[in-house]
Design a protein around this motif. Structure first.
Motif, mmCIF file in Angstrom:
data_model
loop_
_atom_site.group_PDB
_atom_site.id
_atom_site.type_symbol
_atom_site.label_atom_id
_atom_site.label_comp_id
_atom_site.label_asym_id
_atom_site.label_seq_id
_atom_site.Cartn_x
_atom_site.Cartn_y
_atom_site.Cartn_z
ATOM 1 N N ALA A 354 0.858 -1.191 0.000
ATOM 2 C CA ALA A 354 0.000 0.000 0.000
ATOM 3 C C ALA A 354 0.889 1.234 0.000
ATOM 4 C CB ALA A 354 -0.924 0.014 1.217
ATOM 5 N N THR A 355 0.397 2.292 -0.600
ATOM 6 C CA THR A 355 1.076 3.578 -0.630
ATOM 7 C C THR A 355 0.173 4.609 0.027
ATOM 8 O OG1 THR A 355 2.205 2.999 -2.696
ATOM 9 C CG2 THR A 355 2.167 5.323 -2.066
ATOM 10 N N ARG A 356 0.680 5.269 1.067
ATOM 11 C CA ARG A 356 -0.098 6.232 1.829
ATOM 12 C C ARG A 356 0.403 7.646 1.543
ATOM 13 N NH1 ARG A 356 -3.238 3.728 5.528
ATOM 14 N NH2 ARG A 356 -3.638 5.716 6.564
ATOM 15 N N PHE A 357 -0.519 8.608 1.644
ATOM 16 C CA PHE A 357 -0.213 10.010 1.398
ATOM 17 C C PHE A 357 -0.747 10.853 2.554
ATOM 18 C CE2 PHE A 357 -0.531 7.969 -2.729
ATOM 19 C CZ PHE A 357 0.612 8.396 -3.378
ATOM 20 N N PRO A 358 -0.088 10.864 3.708
ATOM 21 C CA PRO A 358 -0.531 11.719 4.817
ATOM 22 C C PRO A 358 -0.252 13.206 4.520
ATOM 23 C CG PRO A 358 0.837 9.896 5.593
ATOM 24 C CD PRO A 358 0.995 9.971 4.113
ATOM 25 N N LEU A 359 -1.200 14.049 4.887
ATOM 26 C CA LEU A 359 -1.058 15.497 4.778
ATOM 27 C C LEU A 359 -1.598 16.110 6.058
ATOM 28 C CD1 LEU A 359 -0.404 18.066 3.138
ATOM 29 C CD2 LEU A 359 -2.758 17.987 2.260
ATOM 30 N N SER A 384 -4.633 9.625 2.732
ATOM 31 C CA SER A 384 -5.264 8.894 1.638
ATOM 32 C C SER A 384 -4.366 7.739 1.232
ATOM 33 C CB SER A 384 -5.537 9.817 0.453
ATOM 34 O OG SER A 384 -4.340 10.454 0.029
ATOM 35 N N VAL A 385 -4.934 6.777 0.503
ATOM 36 C CA VAL A 385 -4.226 5.542 0.162
ATOM 37 C C VAL A 385 -4.391 5.255 -1.323
ATOM 38 C CG1 VAL A 385 -3.920 3.102 0.731
ATOM 39 C CG2 VAL A 385 -4.748 4.681 2.480
ATOM 40 N N ALA A 386 -3.328 4.770 -1.938
ATOM 41 C CA ALA A 386 -3.364 4.373 -3.350
ATOM 42 C C ALA A 386 -2.531 3.116 -3.532
ATOM 43 C CB ALA A 386 -2.831 5.508 -4.229
ATOM 44 N N LEU A 409 -5.322 -2.084 7.971
ATOM 45 C CA LEU A 409 -4.933 -0.825 8.601
ATOM 46 C C LEU A 409 -4.134 0.049 7.649
ATOM 47 C CD1 LEU A 409 -4.822 0.865 11.216
ATOM 48 C CD2 LEU A 409 -2.699 -0.328 11.765
ATOM 49 N N MET A 410 -3.188 -0.566 6.916
ATOM 50 C CA MET A 410 -2.382 0.217 5.988
ATOM 51 C C MET A 410 -3.186 0.716 4.806
ATOM 52 S SD MET A 410 0.688 0.703 6.999
ATOM 53 C CE MET A 410 1.338 1.258 5.423
ATOM 54 N N ALA A 411 -4.288 0.022 4.454
ATOM 55 C CA ALA A 411 -5.078 0.384 3.279
ATOM 56 C C ALA A 411 -6.264 1.267 3.615
ATOM 57 C CB ALA A 411 -5.572 -0.879 2.576
ATOM 58 N N ALA A 412 -6.428 1.666 4.882
ATOM 59 C CA ALA A 412 -7.596 2.456 5.287
ATOM 60 C C ALA A 412 -7.252 3.941 5.321
ATOM 61 C CB ALA A 412 -8.082 2.006 6.660
ATOM 62 N N PRO A 413 -8.019 4.798 4.643
ATOM 63 C CA PRO A 413 -7.803 6.239 4.761
ATOM 64 C C PRO A 413 -8.212 6.727 6.152
ATOM 65 C CG PRO A 413 -9.759 5.791 3.463
ATOM 66 C CD PRO A 413 -9.124 4.467 3.728
#
Length: 467
Positions: A354-359, A384-386, A409-413
């Motif tokens: 999973a790739t996460r994009f925290p802001l 967000s997750v992609a 957990l890793m795939a949940a926004p």
């Protein structure tokens, strides 16, 4: 984003923890007390505590000793972790794929002590030498049968050399470290013989019934770093790189120990700090890149089975208005992260990524009062997750209990918010103490491992600092 109490300019100390740069710090003394309560709910790994309470004590100081500089720090943590399952050691994975676990669960109580000291030489023809030493020890145990307990010891030395020529500084250093964790399981007073699982990946395992057993995780680390710093009247720029190679191996039994698996981890870090400031305010950019690759060699197959790869890029921008960053009337922080993580289990044909994009955005304001200043901070975040993907070719019991919840957990926004309040006491123009309280909450939009949605996690903290 609690406002800082001590402002450390961009330099060798911040980018790579270069101990020779401790000589640039003024004589300081700081005592710190933090009490925290975290309710993680379902926003956690299965091996994490549902509720965590902790008290942290810290004291540190820096003093000149003639032409030399001394620095020391001591930190103590007492912690209670409630509702912990699938974990019989100090941390969920110990950053190793080969750990002990049982499904009983319960409450862990632990104490940890960390000591650090450094001696910095006077400059000779622009060269400064430093020898820092870090040592930590801890122990903890579960309160209910089969009462697993652990004792952990960590030690590191990192000699460093700095060369200064005018506004330019260059620093290099090496790291040598050792760590060991001893684990024990005893049946206690329970009439039942516990079933202990030996985890060998995200889904591979074997299990056995044990009345009592002992195990040790032994390892070491070697590494190095290099950094550069330049400073002018208004600008300060520092950049550096670090490399760490860690190895550990598991030994089951004491009289005739056998291998329980080994892990090799390689971590690389890059960091760039740039700041511009004047009497009215300033702005700072913090850019970081990290990569860690882990390979676990299985004790049964004698081949690599557990693989983990993580990559992370982080950018933090801070803007403040005021004579200095700790005394800023306004402080705004924006943080963006790109984080890609992948785990594989070859024997179980299991994999997830999973790739996460925290802001995150936060801001704070200070109001001067006769006794010092009052401040408030507010923040909000969104992750967000992609690129989510999962494979489970040969499911096992641990696929549903550990691997699937970890992926969920890793795939949940996740969305979050935070608020903080504090009072700074100032005497003769110097900060003497700070009292602060903070509260935060996080919420997910997607289902997690217990099949409920919109689950929230809360955290509260009370901090007291004395100078």
């Amino acid at each position: 984003m609690t406002p800082p109490t001590v402002d450390t300019l961009p330099g060798l100390l911040r980018v790579v923890r270069h101990a020779a740069a401790l000589d640039d710090l003024p004589a300081t003394s700081r005592r710190f007390v933090l009490g925290s309560h975290v309710l993680a709910g379902a926003l956690r790994l299965p091996q994490d505590a549902r509720t965590e309470r902790a008290v942290h004590l810290l004291a540190e100081g820096s003093r000149p000793a003639g032409r030399w500089r001394t620095w020391g720090q001591a930190a103590f943590t007492r912690q209670a972790e409630l509702d912990v399952a699938w974990r019989n050691q100090s941390a969920p994975s110990l950053r190793s794929a080969y750990v002990w676990a049982d499904s009983v669960g319960g409450t862990f109580r632990s104490d940890h002590l960390e000591l650090a000291a450094a001696l910095v030489s006077p400059a000779v023809r622009g060269f400064t030498v430093a020898l820092p030493v870090d040592y930590g020890l801890g122990q903890g145990a579960r309160r209910n049968d089969p009462r697993p307990l652990y004792r952990r010891r960590v030690a590191e030395v990192a000699p460093a050399v700095r060369l200064q020529r005018g506004a330019h500084q260059v620093g290099v250093g090496v790291t040598q470290g050792w760590h060991r964790e001893d684990l024990e399981i005893g049946g206690g007073t329970s009439p039942e013989v516990p079933v202990v699982f030996r985890l060998r990946g995200i889904a591979t395992f074997d299990r056995t019934q044990l009345i009592s057993a002992e195990r040790a995780l032994i390892g070491g680390v070697v590494g190095g770093h290099a950094a550069y710093h330049w400073q002018s009247t208004r600008w300060a720029i520092a950049t550096g790189a670090m490399v760490r190679l860690e190895r550990d191996s598991v030994r089951d039994g004491i009289a005739a120990p056998v291998s329980g698996g080994s892990t090799r981890r390689l971590r690389q870090d890059l960091r760039l700090l740039a700041r511009r400031q004047d009497g009215r305010g300033g702005v700072e950019l913090d850019l970081r890149g990290q990569q860690e690759i882990s390979r676990g060699r299985d004790p049964v197959f004698s081949a690599v089975n557990a693989i983990a790869e993580g990559r992370r890029v982080q950018m933090i921008t801070e803007w403040w208005r005021g004579t200095s960053r700790p005394r800023a009337a306004w402080l705004i922080r924006v943080e963006g992260i790109w984080h890609a993580l992948e785990r594989r289990d070859i024997a179980a044909d299991a994999q997830w990524a999973a790739t996460r994009f925290p802001l995150a955005v936060s801001g704070g304001h200070r109001w001067p009062i006769p006794a010092g200043a009052l401040w408030v901070e507010l923040g909000a975040s969104r992750e967000s997750v992609a690129d989510r993907r999962r494979l489970s070719g040969r499911p096992t019991r641990l696929s549903a209990t550990i691997a699937d919840p970890e992926y969920a957990l890793m795939a949940a926004p996740v969305s979050g918010a935070r608020v903080g309040l504090g009072w700074d006491r100032v005497r003769n123009g110097a900060l003497t103490s700070r009292v602060a309280v903070s509260a935060s909450a996080r919420r997910t939009d997607g289902p997690l491992f217990d099949r409920r949605q919109n689950l929230a996690a809360q955290a509260m903290a009370l901090t007291v600092e004395l100078f």
